[in-house]
Design a protein around this motif. Structure first.
Motif, PDB file in Angstrom:
ATOM      1  N   GLY A  98      33.253  74.822 -39.647  1.00 10.84           N
ATOM      2  CA  GLY A  98      34.684  74.784 -39.934  1.00 10.84           C
ATOM      3  C   GLY A  98      35.136  73.357 -40.174  1.00 10.84           C
ATOM      4  N   THR A  99      36.433  73.127 -39.957  1.00 15.57           N
ATOM      5  CA  THR A  99      37.016  71.808 -40.166  1.00 15.57           C
ATOM      6  C   THR A  99      37.151  71.104 -38.821  1.00 15.57           C
ATOM      7  N   TYR A 100      36.683  69.865 -38.772  1.00 15.36           N
ATOM      8  CA  TYR A 100      36.681  69.070 -37.544  1.00 15.36           C
ATOM      9  C   TYR A 100      37.326  67.716 -37.776  1.00 15.36           C
ATOM     10  N   VAL A 101      37.849  67.158 -36.720  1.00 11.20           N
ATOM     11  CA  VAL A 101      38.245  65.761 -36.701  1.00 11.20           C
ATOM     12  C   VAL A 101      37.074  65.053 -36.031  1.00 11.20           C
ATOM     13  N   TYR A 102      36.672  63.913 -36.563  1.00 10.68           N
ATOM     14  CA  TYR A 102      35.617  63.148 -35.903  1.00 10.68           C
ATOM     15  C   TYR A 102      36.023  61.687 -35.824  1.00 10.68           C
ATOM     16  N   PHE A 103      35.433  60.988 -34.866  1.00 12.26           N
ATOM     17  CA  PHE A 103      35.735  59.572 -34.713  1.00 12.26           C
ATOM     18  C   PHE A 103      34.695  58.758 -35.472  1.00 12.26           C
ATOM     19  N   ASP A 104      35.165  58.007 -36.469  1.00 10.90           N
ATOM     20  CA  ASP A 104      34.304  57.172 -37.300  1.00 10.90           C
ATOM     21  C   ASP A 104      34.230  55.783 -36.670  1.00 10.90           C
ATOM     22  N   TYR A 105      33.198  55.542 -35.882  1.00 13.69           N
ATOM     23  CA  TYR A 105      33.060  54.252 -35.197  1.00 13.69           C
ATOM     24  C   TYR A 105      32.304  53.233 -36.042  1.00 13.69           C
ATOM     25  N   GLU A 106      31.659  53.682 -37.129  1.00 12.50           N
ATOM     26  CA  GLU A 106      30.828  52.780 -37.919  1.00 12.50           C
ATOM     27  C   GLU A 106      31.569  52.084 -39.047  1.00 12.50           C
ATOM     28  N   THR A 107      32.392  52.805 -39.798  1.00 13.39           N
ATOM     29  CA  THR A 107      32.987  52.202 -40.999  1.00 13.39           C
ATOM     30  C   THR A 107      34.491  51.999 -40.932  1.00 13.39           C
ATOM     31  N   GLY A 108      35.189  52.759 -40.100  1.00 12.42           N
ATOM     32  CA  GLY A 108      36.636  52.611 -40.122  1.00 12.42           C
ATOM     33  C   GLY A 108      37.294  52.517 -38.773  1.00 12.42           C
ATOM     34  N   TRP A 109      36.544  52.801 -37.705  1.00 14.41           N
ATOM     35  CA  TRP A 109      37.100  52.841 -36.349  1.00 14.41           C
ATOM     36  C   TRP A 109      38.395  53.646 -36.365  1.00 14.41           C
ATOM     37  N   CYS A 110      38.269  54.889 -36.849  1.00 15.24           N
ATOM     38  CA  CYS A 110      39.431  55.756 -36.956  1.00 15.24           C
ATOM     39  C   CYS A 110      38.984  57.216 -36.909  1.00 15.24           C
ATOM     40  N   GLN A 111      39.957  58.098 -36.843  1.00 14.63           N
ATOM     41  CA  GLN A 111      39.658  59.528 -36.865  1.00 14.63           C
ATOM     42  C   GLN A 111      39.717  60.007 -38.316  1.00 14.63           C
ATOM     43  N   ARG A 112      38.755  60.847 -38.680  1.00 14.79           N
ATOM     44  CA  ARG A 112      38.690  61.387 -40.034  1.00 14.79           C
ATOM     45  C   ARG A 112      38.499  62.897 -39.959  1.00 14.79           C
ATOM     46  N   ILE A 113      38.818  63.556 -41.059  1.00 16.47           N
ATOM     47  CA  ILE A 113      38.665  65.011 -41.160  1.00 16.47           C
ATOM     48  C   ILE A 113      37.369  65.327 -41.905  1.00 16.47           C
ATOM     49  N   LYS A 114      36.601  66.276 -41.382  1.00 15.11           N
ATOM     50  CA  LYS A 114      35.381  66.729 -42.045  1.00 15.11           C
ATOM     51  C   LYS A 114      35.504  68.234 -42.245  1.00 15.11           C
ATOM     52  N   SER A 115      35.634  68.649 -43.492  1.00 16.23           N
ATOM     53  CA  SER A 115      35.758  70.071 -43.810  1.00 16.23           C
ATOM     54  C   SER A 115      34.385  70.700 -43.946  1.00 16.23           C
ATOM     55  N   ASP A 116      34.326  71.993 -43.683  1.00 13.31           N
ATOM     56  CA  ASP A 116      33.104  72.776 -43.859  1.00 13.31           C
ATOM     57  C   ASP A 116      31.907  72.124 -43.150  1.00 13.31           C
ATOM     58  N   PHE A 117      32.157  71.608 -41.955  1.00 17.01           N
ATOM     59  CA  PHE A 117      31.095  70.959 -41.174  1.00 17.01           C
ATOM     60  C   PHE A 117      30.395  71.987 -40.303  1.00 17.01           C
ATOM     61  N   ARG A 118      29.086  71.885 -40.261  1.00 13.06           N
ATOM     62  CA  ARG A 118      28.277  72.806 -39.457  1.00 13.06           C
ATOM     63  C   ARG A 118      27.867  72.076 -38.176  1.00 13.06           C
ATOM     64  N   PHE A 119      28.459  72.446 -37.054  1.00 12.48           N
ATOM     65  CA  PHE A 119      28.145  71.833 -35.761  1.00 12.48           C
ATOM     66  C   PHE A 119      27.075  72.676 -35.082  1.00 12.48           C
ATOM     67  N   GLU A 120      25.839  72.184 -35.133  1.00  9.39           N
ATOM     68  CA  GLU A 120      24.729  72.909 -34.519  1.00  9.39           C
ATOM     69  C   GLU A 120      24.742  72.633 -33.016  1.00  9.39           C
ATOM     70  N   TYR A 121      24.722  73.687 -32.219  1.00 12.46           N
ATOM     71  CA  TYR A 121      24.848  73.558 -30.771  1.00 12.46           C
ATOM     72  C   TYR A 121      23.710  72.759 -30.134  1.00 12.46           C
ATOM     73  N   CYS A 122      22.548  72.698 -30.804  1.00 15.95           N
ATOM     74  CA  CYS A 122      21.436  71.927 -30.228  1.00 15.95           C
ATOM     75  C   CYS A 122      21.765  70.430 -30.185  1.00 15.95           C
ATOM     76  N   PHE A 123      22.769  69.975 -30.956  1.00 15.78           N
ATOM     77  CA  PHE A 123      23.171  68.573 -30.949  1.00 15.78           C
ATOM     78  C   PHE A 123      24.382  68.322 -30.048  1.00 15.78           C
ATOM     79  N   LEU A 124      24.839  69.340 -29.376  1.00 17.24           N
ATOM     80  CA  LEU A 124      25.987  69.216 -28.486  1.00 17.24           C
ATOM     81  C   LEU A 124      25.549  68.622 -27.147  1.00 17.24           C
ATOM     82  N   GLU A 125      26.154  67.508 -26.782  1.00 18.08           N
ATOM     83  CA  GLU A 125      25.898  66.914 -25.470  1.00 18.08           C
ATOM     84  C   GLU A 125      26.869  67.580 -24.525  1.00 18.08           C
ATOM     85  N   ASP A 126      26.349  68.358 -23.597  1.00 21.71           N
ATOM     86  CA  ASP A 126      27.260  69.182 -22.800  1.00 21.71           C
ATOM     87  C   ASP A 126      27.175  68.952 -21.302  1.00 21.71           C
ATOM     88  N   SER A 127      26.510  67.879 -20.876  1.00 22.12           N
ATOM     89  CA  SER A 127      26.444  67.634 -19.431  1.00 22.12           C
ATOM     90  C   SER A 127      27.525  66.682 -18.991  1.00 22.12           C
TER      91      SER A 127
END
Length: 146
Positions: free
Chosen positions: A117-146
């Motif tokens: 779906g559509t997510y807001v993400y924090f761009d710490y590398e190029t803009g130090w800002c929040q950006r919108i990412k449409s049609d992003f696939r968030f795979e749960y295996c990459f979720l840090e959940d501890s």
């Protein structure tokens, strides 16, 4: 019986041995040493305030401030407290991209392995800002959940 009492005593002794003090426990706490020392006026604070040991302080900080602490206080208790607060605010850390994501809207697709779906993400590398990412696939295996 005498055997049960001895076995119980020895079991307790073994258990207490696991929690013996080490030599480091008797050392004095070392003075604070800045990671990147720089000459500053003597009137500036020279050690971090103890208030940043209090988890409640992080609830009062803005999101941008939390991102700053997360990326610049690496490997510290403050980084841990920051991550915990971001998670309370529905941000989720992506281990592959090493940044924070938050749902912008409910996912269009949800499976056992990912959501998309559509997510807001924090761009710490190029803009130090929040950006919108449409049609992003968030795979749960990459979720840090501890």
């Amino acid at each position: 019986s005498s055997y049960d009492a001895t076995a119980s005593y020895l079991g307790a002794l073994d258990e207490s041995y696991l929690h013996c003090p080490s030599n480091v426990d008797s050392e004095r706490q070392r003075a604070y040493t800045p990671r990147n020392p720089y000459p500053t006026p003597s009137s500036y604070p020279s050690t971090p305030s103890l208030i940043f040991e209090n988890p409640g302080v992080f609830e009062k900080l803005g999101t941008d401030c939390l991102f700053f602490i997360f990326y610049y206080a690496q490997g510290t208790y403050q980084q841990y407290l920051t991550a915990r607060e971001l998670k309370k605010r529905s941000w989720r850390y992506h281990k592959k991209y090493m940044t924070w994501f938050q749902r912008h809207e409910e996912p269009k697709v949800t499976t056992e392995e990912y959501e998309q779906g559509t997510y807001v993400y924090f761009d710490y590398e190029t803009g130090w800002c929040q950006r919108i990412k449409s049609d992003f696939r968030f795979e749960y295996c990459f979720l840090e959940d501890s």
